[in-house]
Structure formats: structure tokens, C-alpha cells
Design a protein around this motif. Sequence first.
Motif, mmCIF file in Angstrom:
data_model
loop_
_atom_site.group_PDB
_atom_site.id
_atom_site.type_symbol
_atom_site.label_atom_id
_atom_site.label_comp_id
_atom_site.label_asym_id
_atom_site.label_seq_id
_atom_site.Cartn_x
_atom_site.Cartn_y
_atom_site.Cartn_z
ATOM 1 N N THR A 1 -10.138 -33.654 21.938
ATOM 2 C CA THR A 1 -9.190 -33.509 22.541
ATOM 3 C C THR A 1 -8.016 -32.997 22.566
ATOM 4 N N ASN A 2 -7.018 -32.716 21.616
ATOM 5 C CA ASN A 2 -6.303 -32.630 20.794
ATOM 6 C C ASN A 2 -5.861 -31.007 20.124
ATOM 7 N N ALA A 3 -7.261 -30.534 20.023
ATOM 8 C CA ALA A 3 -7.534 -29.147 19.748
ATOM 9 C C ALA A 3 -6.865 -27.829 20.828
ATOM 10 N N ASP A 4 -6.644 -27.264 20.164
ATOM 11 C CA ASP A 4 -6.073 -25.943 21.646
ATOM 12 C C ASP A 4 -6.868 -25.058 22.084
ATOM 13 N N TYR A 5 -7.468 -23.771 22.164
ATOM 14 C CA TYR A 5 -8.542 -23.316 22.325
ATOM 15 C C TYR A 5 -7.304 -21.487 21.914
ATOM 16 N N VAL A 6 -8.187 -21.209 20.972
ATOM 17 C CA VAL A 6 -6.896 -20.207 20.560
ATOM 18 C C VAL A 6 -7.646 -19.002 20.884
ATOM 19 N N ASP A 7 -6.908 -17.714 21.074
ATOM 20 C CA ASP A 7 -7.841 -16.147 21.623
ATOM 21 C C ASP A 7 -7.439 -15.696 19.769
ATOM 22 N N VAL A 8 -8.715 -15.676 19.396
ATOM 23 C CA VAL A 8 -9.011 -15.476 17.870
ATOM 24 C C VAL A 8 -9.553 -14.391 17.771
ATOM 25 N N THR A 9 -8.780 -12.635 17.000
ATOM 26 C CA THR A 9 -9.018 -11.423 17.073
ATOM 27 C C THR A 9 -9.672 -10.945 16.083
ATOM 28 N N PHE A 10 -10.995 -10.614 15.544
ATOM 29 C CA PHE A 10 -11.766 -10.017 14.514
ATOM 30 C C PHE A 10 -11.430 -8.589 13.984
ATOM 31 N N GLN A 11 -11.481 -8.680 12.947
ATOM 32 C CA GLN A 11 -11.410 -6.815 12.729
ATOM 33 C C GLN A 11 -12.183 -6.628 11.299
ATOM 34 N N LEU A 12 -12.797 -5.556 11.534
ATOM 35 C CA LEU A 12 -13.495 -5.060 10.118
ATOM 36 C C LEU A 12 -13.302 -3.870 10.490
ATOM 37 N N LYS A 13 -13.840 -3.348 9.003
ATOM 38 C CA LYS A 13 -12.894 -2.232 8.209
ATOM 39 C C LYS A 13 -14.206 -1.490 8.489
ATOM 40 N N ALA A 14 -14.600 -0.655 8.443
ATOM 41 C CA ALA A 14 -15.730 0.435 7.635
ATOM 42 C C ALA A 14 -15.260 1.680 8.290
ATOM 43 N N GLU A 15 -16.195 2.723 7.508
ATOM 44 C CA GLU A 15 -15.177 4.002 6.886
ATOM 45 C C GLU A 15 -16.178 4.876 8.015
ATOM 46 N N GLN A 16 -17.358 4.473 8.882
ATOM 47 C CA GLN A 16 -18.656 4.924 9.363
ATOM 48 C C GLN A 16 -18.907 4.093 10.366
ATOM 49 N N PRO A 17 -19.482 4.378 11.540
ATOM 50 C CA PRO A 17 -20.589 2.824 12.553
ATOM 51 C C PRO A 17 -21.930 3.003 11.766
ATOM 52 N N ALA A 18 -21.371 1.327 12.261
ATOM 53 C CA ALA A 18 -23.060 0.821 11.398
ATOM 54 C C ALA A 18 -24.319 1.209 12.881
ATOM 55 N N PRO A 19 -25.478 1.535 12.316
ATOM 56 C CA PRO A 19 -26.595 1.909 13.160
ATOM 57 C C PRO A 19 -27.197 0.970 13.951
ATOM 58 N N GLY A 20 -26.413 0.522 14.648
ATOM 59 C CA GLY A 20 -26.342 -0.509 15.768
ATOM 60 C C GLY A 20 -24.922 -1.254 16.074
ATOM 61 N N PRO A 21 -25.151 -1.940 17.210
ATOM 62 C CA PRO A 21 -23.514 -3.014 17.938
ATOM 63 C C PRO A 21 -24.029 -4.114 16.704
ATOM 64 N N VAL A 22 -22.128 -4.447 16.594
ATOM 65 C CA VAL A 22 -21.575 -6.010 15.408
ATOM 66 C C VAL A 22 -21.181 -6.510 16.528
ATOM 67 N N TYR A 23 -22.027 -7.367 15.986
ATOM 68 C CA TYR A 23 -21.342 -8.719 16.088
ATOM 69 C C TYR A 23 -20.778 -9.555 15.310
ATOM 70 N N VAL A 24 -19.913 -10.516 15.321
ATOM 71 C CA VAL A 24 -20.196 -12.058 15.279
ATOM 72 C C VAL A 24 -21.127 -12.964 15.175
ATOM 73 N N LEU A 25 -21.233 -13.453 13.934
ATOM 74 C CA LEU A 25 -22.444 -14.683 14.609
ATOM 75 C C LEU A 25 -22.520 -15.730 13.630
ATOM 76 N N GLY A 26 -22.844 -16.967 14.390
ATOM 77 C CA GLY A 26 -22.695 -17.868 13.512
ATOM 78 C C GLY A 26 -22.688 -19.591 14.104
ATOM 79 N N ALA A 27 -22.585 -20.200 13.689
ATOM 80 C CA ALA A 27 -22.557 -21.317 14.947
ATOM 81 C C ALA A 27 -21.772 -21.377 16.281
ATOM 82 N N LEU A 28 -21.016 -20.856 15.298
ATOM 83 C CA LEU A 28 -19.409 -20.735 16.552
ATOM 84 C C LEU A 28 -19.799 -19.666 18.287
ATOM 85 N N THR A 29 -21.542 -18.648 17.590
ATOM 86 C CA THR A 29 -22.502 -18.537 18.920
ATOM 87 C C THR A 29 -23.739 -18.355 18.727
ATOM 88 N N ASP A 30 -23.738 -19.743 18.416
ATOM 89 C CA ASP A 30 -25.349 -20.322 18.917
ATOM 90 C C ASP A 30 -26.167 -19.734 18.186
#
Length: 445
Positions: free
Chosen positions: A329-358
Motif C-alpha cells: 500500500t505504500n509503493a506508488d506507481y511509476v511511468d517507466v520508459t523502456f529503451q532498446l538500441k537496434a541498428e535495424q527493425p526486428a522481423p516482427g513487433p517487439v515487446y517487453v515480456l515477463g511476469a510484469l506482462t503475465d
Amino acid sequence: MRISRFASLLLLATACVPLGTPITSTSPAATGTQKAPEYYADKTLRYQDYTYSPDVRSVQCYVATGQPNEVFQPPVVPLGRSQAITLEFDVLGEQSQRYTAKLIHCDANWQPSVLTDMQFLSEINEFLVTDYRVGINTKVPYFHYRLRAPGVKLSGNYLLVVQSPGSVPLVSRRLLVYENQVQVALKPGIVIGGAERYTLQQLDFGIGYSSVNLVNPMSEVKVVLRQNFRWDNAKYNLRPTFVRDAERRLEYQYFGFENAFPGLSEYRFFDTRSVQAAGIGVLRIDPQATPVAATLQPEASRAKQAYNQYQDANGQRVFESREFGNGDTNADYVDVTFQLKAEQPAPGPVYVLGALTDWQLKDEFKLTYDEGKQLYTGHALLKQGYYNYSFAVGAARGAAPNEVYFEGSHQETENQYDLLVYYRPPGTRADLLIGYQTVGVNNRQ
């Protein structure tokens, strides 16, 4: 990817760096001005771990053990201990709501069974969620809810569903209740192959059934093999290659990597437990923004890098506030910005993945590519805490996300595996979970 010594990691001092440029938050849940992602549009109940409202955040389902790392214990318990399974979640907003919960018995394929409630429960299958508390002095208002799963009579698969008024699902979580009627022998194996032996982790296993009479085990016994307790990349439909009737044993020996997983790399991580100074993995933080804004360090692909050993939490996360303690109940919510360097686009959409995304590819965790900057960016509203995550490329519908593209894969990586063994006795209508075992690969003790 070991969690047994995770408590020591939580004691690391937060690095102090100067505050950076303020960030304007545009999180839909924080501002209430944007349309909810399509992920939440369909309220149809799914028989999987799922969140049905963008206001529901920070869902944790675990076995309450009283130990510091209990939130990392997957909701898997022996028969008779199902009441130890705890579900916690936050609902954003300034008003508490009336929620109820129910339990759905499922078959081995996670479809609702034909059993009546009283065949697997000893009480009315509707539970009022009465344990809730308000977030204290947070910029993003929320209520924190908690409930315990009821006791069940049968082993097997269960879906715990929390509903809002009108029986609209709010959150659902898979629970496993097992009984050890068979002897499961699960152990790390040796990959027979070329380059695969450097990137894959193989699990060898067999099932002994000397103490139980299994009818037609070749076709009636079903097994599921999981990595780090995930469902999205689990191995299904693994049939025994040998049935040794004399020894009453099933052997599972494969030569096409059916029982092998990419070892991947230890998970990436960041620490937002403090909103006054940037923690590990955080480039800068703006405590004056509403909500607090944090920009993570720019990450890079690890596909061609050598293996790097360090302690992680197998993709999980824990909520905590360094300033006030008690992450519930004491932890606040934070707007977190992710950054990933890539010289070229990946062959599909890119996502953040983990328990934080189910462990799902959610719209709000999808990254956008800037060709000029050669940078993927995206942001999400996350509760203060310590997080593990990876970057994944979306695959064809129904296929597992491609984590190897950005994370690489190494057989040295630490991972946890478990094996589920199902059987439906003749003349019955329920798939029982008659065996369960876990094993660690490359444990760090």
C-alpha cells in the motif's frame, strides 16, 4: 535464473545519480484520457492467467509460506494445502469496489470440466473479497486487494476468477493442486546435437507407476513440461516413447529436441523501489512528475554476446518502497520508459515480456522503433519494485514469443523447470494431477 538468494539482492544499495530531464506521462491508466488497449476490450472469460481491465495492476498469485521470497512461489500446492494459495492485485481509482471470486475446475487442456461445484468444493462457490486497503499518500490512487483460494477435494487444474458486479471477469489465475501417486524422475539431460548443445537445455524424465494401477498409460497419461513456471512456451503432447510394463514405468526419450528449451540469458532487471534516486538499471527519475517518471538505461541486443552470469529472479518481480516500506500500500506507481538500441527493425513487433506482462504480448508493452535514433522505446505504468524482464519479438498467432532474437541463448543460464503429470481414471470425469516435480538447471548454491 535463481531466486533462492534473491533476498540478498534486495539489500543492494540504490545508486544515487542526479535527476534527469522531466518526462511527461501519457500512460492511459494514469491520465484516464486515452482509450483502453484492445487487449482489454473483450471481457470473455479466458481459462488462463489474464487481466480484463486496464485498471487492474500488479497481480501476484503465489503460495503463502511466511518466507521472504514467498511471492516467487508459483501457485502449485499438494492436495490439502490449496488454501495457502494467495491472490493479490491493485485496482486503480479512488473508490473501492465490491468483488467476488469463484473457482472453476478444468481438465488437463484448461477447458471447464463437467463437475458440479460440490464435487470439488465443500462450500458455496462464491467468495466475497473483503480484504482490501487503500494506497497511502500515492500520486496514483489505488486499492490493494487480497484473497485466499478455498480448499478443494480433488487434485487437478483450477481457475480462480475475480468478478466485478454483473459477473464481469476482472482477473483470472491458474492454480495447480497435485498428489504424488506416481514417481516422477525429472533431471537435466545432455543435448545431443551440434550447435544446439551450447544454446539448449534438455530435461530427461520418466514416470514410475508401481503404486497405482494406470489403465492404458500410453495414451491416457498426459504430461506438461514448463520453464520457469511459464505457460506461454510450455511443452505439451509429449507421449512416452517406451512403456515398460514389467517395471511399470514410462520412459520419455526424444531425439528431436521435443524436451529441450532455449536456455536464453539471465533476465534484464531494473529497480524503482526509490522515487528519490535512480536505482540499478534506471537512467533518470523525475519525482515531480505525476505519476513519477523513470527512464531506464538504454539496453542492447545480447544475441551475439558471451554468457554473463549474475543473480536474477527468473522473470519475476517484487513490490517495495524504499522510502516507506510495505509495497502493498505504500509503493506508488511509476511511468517507466523502456529503451532498446537496434541498428535495424526486428522481423516482427517487439515487446517487453515477463511476469510484469503475465508472460503475454500486451499492447501497452509494445515498443515503437525510431529509425533515425535506431532505438525502440515504450512505456508502462508499473508499481514501485524490483523487476525482471526480457525483450521478445512477436511470432505467428499461437506461437511462443521469440526471445532469442534479442536475448541470445546459452546452456549455462540458470532456469527452473517443472513437470505436470495428468491422468483420468476410467469411469471418472476429472483429470487428476497425479505427479509433480521441479528441478533446477545450473543452480547457484
